[in-house]
Enzyme design. Structure first.
Site, short mmCIF file in Angstrom:
data_model
loop_
_atom_site.label_atom_id
_atom_site.label_comp_id
_atom_site.label_asym_id
_atom_site.label_seq_id
_atom_site.Cartn_x
_atom_site.Cartn_y
_atom_site.Cartn_z
CE LYS A 53 -4.02 2.11 2.14
NZ LYS A 53 -5.09 1.98 3.13
CG MET A 57 -18.00 -36.08 -14.40
SD MET A 57 -18.41 -37.11 -15.82
CE MET A 57 -18.11 -35.98 -17.17
#
Ligand SMILES: Cc1ncc(C[n+]2csc(CCOP(=O)(O)OP(=O)(O)O)c2C)c(N)n1
Lengths: 564, 163
Positions: free
Chosen positions: A162, A477
């Site tokens: 920052k 699946m």
């Protein structure tokens, strides 16, 4: 004039002509968000979860060929993005992800919202950077875009503390970028290409097998020319669909675990295999010991480490697929060698016998909706022109089998990582990049719930995606594997307590339709695609126990398919 | 087969963990690894000893080359090369053993670099197998500590790992 680090980030993205920045704000990136606020060149798309930011950027990248760009905050912002970064990495998608980091002085102190983003993402990025000086921001971003988009593409993470975004320095767009340790190869070795052409022309039972590399390397046109010139059969991997027109006679369909009978049989019996931009993935080769037993193999790939990784090849060619294919075409045109017409005629006769089996047929008289039927109708109604994204599961395989992609970059799915939750956010990126195109997200009732919050993003940016849900009330699946390999013990594969999807999407401000009868499928699809400026979600209640066929069980050879 | 891979690496934080991470993520083994900065301060030189079939070694070198921080590498074992490793061993040396340990150290051209009433510390350099052999001969006395630097290597003659 001096700019803050945050302003430099935004200016750089402007200068890089970044259209969309997919992101989510937080403490560590507030300076950057402030700089974004003061401009309107780079459009920020506010997703509802950072995973979706990466998938949306990914969908944008896959459908345009341009890098997707993401901005997330430190800590949980970065970790939420990891699934999407890994997804892009496995499929070699160009992406630049900017993560905020705690201020330099706090790094290593277990500060609030600190994670080692560079460490966490290291195994799933092409490269990553931690920027430690405001003076390095522009050059680092330049390198990030360069690395992400050249050679074998991939995601690059740039972690910016920052305080670095608050510090100031002068800004100039770095026109050049040089890295002594990174020089991707482009042109293939001429001698190898010549040998490969000889071997190709000498083939009696040739087979062309191509993967995502052809699409990533924009090699489709050259591939089509070469394939037509030779008259050889061709198959695409799941990632490679669309590189060769699926409606063409020479196309045998997809290969691999759920590939067609004709593609897999032709692979197995080929005497010469021409692999292009494909990586011999285990879902494609089946048991490598039984893979293409009679074939001499030519392999073209931009990544040397893909060559002879899983399967030993006879003629490796490292280079950009398009450049190599063009060189091959030139050699064939200028030379006097020709494919063996007699042998080829016999080979095609054999292939047509396999094709006549019609391995993708399914029961069309059923009273319940067959998922395959929905996809055939989707194909018809969109004239085969839609961009189709998918999630992961049976619906993904049916999409790949039944939607015939004639163009590259139209089929957008997570092949390598198999990430459920990919489909809807990816469709957002696609629709933003192609505002007038038809975009369908084919999904399952399991997968869609993994990123369903993005319906709000779709509302905010008015994205008229059509969500095609094949709702079999199962993690289909998983259920299929349990049926085949676990004696039908359906452990936790039933989707209980499903929401009323129609009400849910209405609550998000979209149109919802539920369809239960085969006779209503076509009408519902027509209605959905008729609503040009609305997102329409169709909940197709499909056959619960339908399976994906053909199937090659793990460990078997390509000629050992289960057909029905 | 045992291979010694020598790598020129960008001297940047994180570069080493990219190399180490690649080995653990792909399940390759590292027998030893040494790294230090070169005469050119922006470059480190890393020497890595690994074992594997020809296919695995080929993958290892390709995967290493793919790392953006790797500038250049060679497999030293492919050509004529010199291999050295530094070892420090501290042994219990009392009564009759003092003479014996000294004798063995001389035979192996080692140096005793620290002496107390009950211990010797020996310094020795050589190829890995020579150091192994020395440790074997010491079985009669008690080894208190061994520290090995890991292998460094360089190719013979004009050939080399140059930019
Ligand atoms: C994030 C994630 N978790 C788990 C899986 C494992 N998995 C693969 S397919 C599948 C089922 C998907 O179900 P659904 O979305 O309903 O699709 P269907 O197979 O029924 O078409 C699961 C759980 C995965 N691929 N991704």
């Amino acid at each position: 004039m001096e700019l803050t680090g945050a302003e430099i980030v935004v200016r750089y993205l402007q200068d890089e002509s970044v259209e969309f920045l997919f992101g989510y704000p937080g403490g560590a990136v507030l300076h950057i968000y402030d700089a974004l606020y003061k401009q309107d060149k780079v459009k920020h798309i506010l997703v509802r979860h950072e995973q979706a930011a990466t998938h949306a950027a990914d969908g944008y990248a896959r459908s345009t060929g341009k890098p997707g760009v993401v901005l997330v905050t430190s800590g949980p912002g970065a970790t939420n993005a990891v699934t999407g970064i890994a997804t892009a990495y496995m499929d070699s998608i160009p992406m630049v992800v900017i993560t905020g980091q705690v201020p330099t002085a706090l790094i290593g102190n277990d500060a609030f919202q600190e994670v080692d983003a560079v460490g966490i993402t290291r195994p799933c990025v092409k490269h990553n950077f931690l920027v430690k000086d405001v003076k390095d921001i522009a050059q680092t971003l330049r390198k990030a875009f360069y690395i992400a988009t050249t050679g074998r593409p991939g995601p690059v993470v740039v972690d910016i503390p920052k305080d670095i975004t608050a510090a100031k320095c002068a800004y100039q767009y770095p026109e050049t970028v040089t890295m002594r340790s990174y020089n991707p190869t482009v042109k293939g070795h001429t001698g190898q290409i010549r040998r490969a052409v000889e071997m190709m022309l000498d083939a009696k039972r040739p087979m062309i097998y191509t993967g995502g590399g052809v699409i990533l390397g924009n090699g489709s046109e050259s591939l089509v020319q070469l394939t037509r010139t030779l008259g050889y059969p061709i198959t695409n991997t799941l990632m490679g669909l669309g590189a060769y027109p699926a409606t063409d006679r020479q196309f045998l369909g997809m290969l691999g675990m759920h590939g067609t009978y004709e593609a897999n049989m032709a692979m197995h019996h080929a005497d010469t295999l021409i692999a292009i931009g494909a990586r011999f993935d285990d879902r494609v080769t089946g048991n490598v010991k039984k893979f293409c037993p009679d074939a001499r193999i030519i392999h073209i790939d931009i990544d040397p480490s893909s060559i002879s990784k899983n399967v030993k090849v006879d003629i490796p060619i490292v280079g950009s697929v398009d450049a190599v294919l063009k060189e091959m075409l030139r050699l064939i045109k200028d030379g006097d060698g020709k494919p063996d017409a007699g042998a080829l005629k016999q080979w095609w006769a054999q292939i047509e016998e396999w094709r006549a089996l019609n391995c993708l047929k399914y029961d069309t008289t059923a009273e319940v909706i067959k998922p395959q039927y929905v996809l055939e109708k989707l194909y018809e109604i969109t004239n085969g022109n839609a961009f189709v994204t998918s999630d992961v599961g049976q619906h993904q395989m049916w999409s790949a089998q039944y939607y015939k992609f004639d163009l590259p970059r139209r089929w957008i799915n997570s092949g390598g990582l198999g990430t459920m939750g990919f489909g809807l956010p990816a469709a957002m990126g696609v629709q933003l990049a192609h505002p007038d195109a038809q975009v369908a997200c084919v999904t399952g009732e399991g997968s869609i719930q993994m990123c369903i919050q993005e319906l709000a993003t779709c509302k905010q940016y008015k994205l008229p995606i059509k969500v095609i849900t094949l709702n079999n009330r199962y993690l289909g699946m998983v259920r299929q594997w349990q049926e085949f390999f676990y004696d039908r013990r359906y452990s936790n594969s039933y989707m209980d307590s499903l929401p009323d999807f129609v009400k849910l999407v209405e609550a998000y401000g979209h149109v919802g339709i539920q369809v239960t009868k085969p006779g209503d499928v076509e009408g519902a699809l027509r209605e959905a695609f008729g609503q040009k400026d609305r997102l329409v979600f169709i909940d197709f209640i499909t056959d619960q126990k339908e399976n994906v066929y053909p199937m090659i069980p793990a460990g078997a050879g390509l000629n050992e398919m289960i057909l029905v | 087969m045992r291979h010694i891979i020598s790598i020129l690496l960008e001297n940047e934080s994180g570069a080493l963990s990219r190399v180490a991470g690649l080995f653990s993520a792909r399940g390759y083994n590292i027998e030893s690894l040494t790294v230090a900065v070169t005469e050119e301060p922006s470059l480190s030189r890393l020497t890595l000893v690994t074992r594997g079939s020809d296919e695995i070694i080929e993958q290892i070198t390709k995967q290493l080359n793919k790392l953006v921080d790797v500038v250049k590498l060679i497999d030293l074992t492919e050509g004529e090369h010199i291999e050295r490793e530094l070892m420090l061993v501290k042994v219990r040396a009392v009564n009759g053993m003092r003479e014996e340990v000294k004798r063995l150290t001389d035979i192996f051209r080692g140096k005793i670099i620290d002496v107390t009433e009950s211990t010797y510390t020996i310094e020795m350099t050589g190829a890995g197998d020579k150091l192994d052999a020395f440790l074997k001969t010491l079985t009669g006395s008690t080894i208190l500590e061994t520290v090995r630097s890991g292998v460094s290597g360089i190719s013979r003659g004009e050939k080399g790992l140059l930019l």
